[in-house]
Scaffold this active site. Structure first.
Site, short mmCIF file in Angstrom:
data_model
loop_
_atom_site.label_atom_id
_atom_site.label_comp_id
_atom_site.label_asym_id
_atom_site.label_seq_id
_atom_site.Cartn_x
_atom_site.Cartn_y
_atom_site.Cartn_z
N TYR A 104 -4.56 -23.33 -33.83
CA TYR A 104 -3.35 -22.68 -34.32
C TYR A 104 -3.64 -21.93 -35.61
CZ TYR A 104 -0.27 -25.32 -31.20
OH TYR A 104 0.37 -25.83 -30.11
N TYR A 143 -6.66 -28.75 -27.35
CA TYR A 143 -7.10 -29.04 -28.72
C TYR A 143 -7.01 -30.53 -29.03
CZ TYR A 143 -2.05 -28.76 -29.87
OH TYR A 143 -0.69 -28.94 -29.90
N ARG A 153 -4.72 -32.48 -26.42
CA ARG A 153 -3.51 -32.00 -25.76
C ARG A 153 -3.87 -31.12 -24.57
NH1 ARG A 153 1.32 -31.18 -27.22
NH2 ARG A 153 1.53 -32.05 -25.14
N HIS A 156 -0.89 -25.80 -23.50
CA HIS A 156 0.57 -25.67 -23.42
C HIS A 156 1.04 -24.53 -24.30
CE1 HIS A 156 -0.28 -28.25 -26.89
NE2 HIS A 156 0.77 -27.70 -27.45
N HIS A 158 4.55 -23.70 -26.57
CA HIS A 158 5.82 -24.21 -27.07
C HIS A 158 6.92 -23.16 -26.84
CE1 HIS A 158 4.08 -27.61 -29.41
NE2 HIS A 158 3.01 -26.84 -29.38
FE LIG Z 1 1.00 -27.56 -29.53
#
Ligand SMILES: [Fe+2]
Length: 229
Positions: A104, A143, A153, A156, A158
């Site tokens: 991110y 990640y 995770r 995905h 969000h």
């Molecule tokens: Fe996330």
């Protein structure tokens, strides 16, 4: 109506506020029963999220910088519907995600994967008269997240959906079909009902795939009124 009549969800379809396997929920989950707050006119009529406030390319995450981001280009599209299947126009759909390497663009994410100078990971659009939205983005990576040893995770995106006011909001996550990390992810598995969990997984959409350019996935969002018994 009293707070005793408040019922948050249909059984099994939403995660409990307190999901011990998801390690940050014990410190966040409310310890007391929720209270229904009456809404005032200003909350209903407050700032409207109208389409003209968005820049034309906010739904294209591959064109927000001077160059193209790295990764597999994908189209993510769908409709926002009510539970009777009626389209919801003028809803603001926002997405945020990590880049193709699983990182991110956020100060809290310092894990050793590269940032992409051409990818912010953030997009917005307003649904049209048929409730449709469409994004062009990059396939996000998996990640690590430190919830437990070797926790990763599943890939995905969000999603946040606003109605016509800030008090009308849904936040959720969209997953990709066949991810081998589903079985190990406490967030995905915090939804108790397996059939409801599947609703978080988008559908590969060959028809919307752009030849020689991008794969496509479909993800419809059905809003249900907060249930009151
Ligand atoms: Fe996330």
């Amino acid at each position: 109506m009293t707070q005793d009549t408040y019922r948050r969800t249909a059984a099994g379809q939403h995660p409990a506020n307190l999901s011990p396997e998801y390690k940050s929920t014990p410190s966040r989950a409310p310890r007391q029963a929720p209270i229904v707050l009456p809404q005032s006119l200003s909350e209903i009529t407050g700032p409207l999220l109208l389409g003209e406030r968005l820049d034309a390319l906010e739904n294209d995450l591959t064109k927000q910088r001077s160059g193209e981001p790295l990764g597999e280009r994908i189209v993510v599209h769908g409709r926002v519907l009510d539970e009777d299947g009626k389209p919801i126009p003028q809803a603001m759909v926002e997405i945020w995600q990590c880049n193709a390497a699983g990182r991110y663009r956020h100060v809290a994410d310092q894990h050793p994967a590269p940032l992409d100078p051409n990818f912010t990971g953030v997009g917005r659009c307003i649904t049209d008269e048929e409730g449709r939205f469409r994004f062009i983005t990059i396939q996000p990576g998996a990640y690590p997240w430190g919830n437990h040893p070797n926790a990763w995770r599943p890939a995905h995106i969000h999603f946040s959906v606003f109605g016509r006011a800030f008090t009308q909001r849904l936040v959720t996550q969209m997953y990709f079909p066949g991810d081998p990390l589903f079985a190990y992810d406490p967030i995905f598995n915090s939804v108790p009902d397996p059939a409801a969990r599947e609703l978080l997984v988008c559908r590969f959409d060959l028809e919307q795939t752009q030849p020689d350019w991008a794969l496509a996935y479909a993800f419809d969002i059905v809003l249900r009124e907060t249930p009151f018994a």
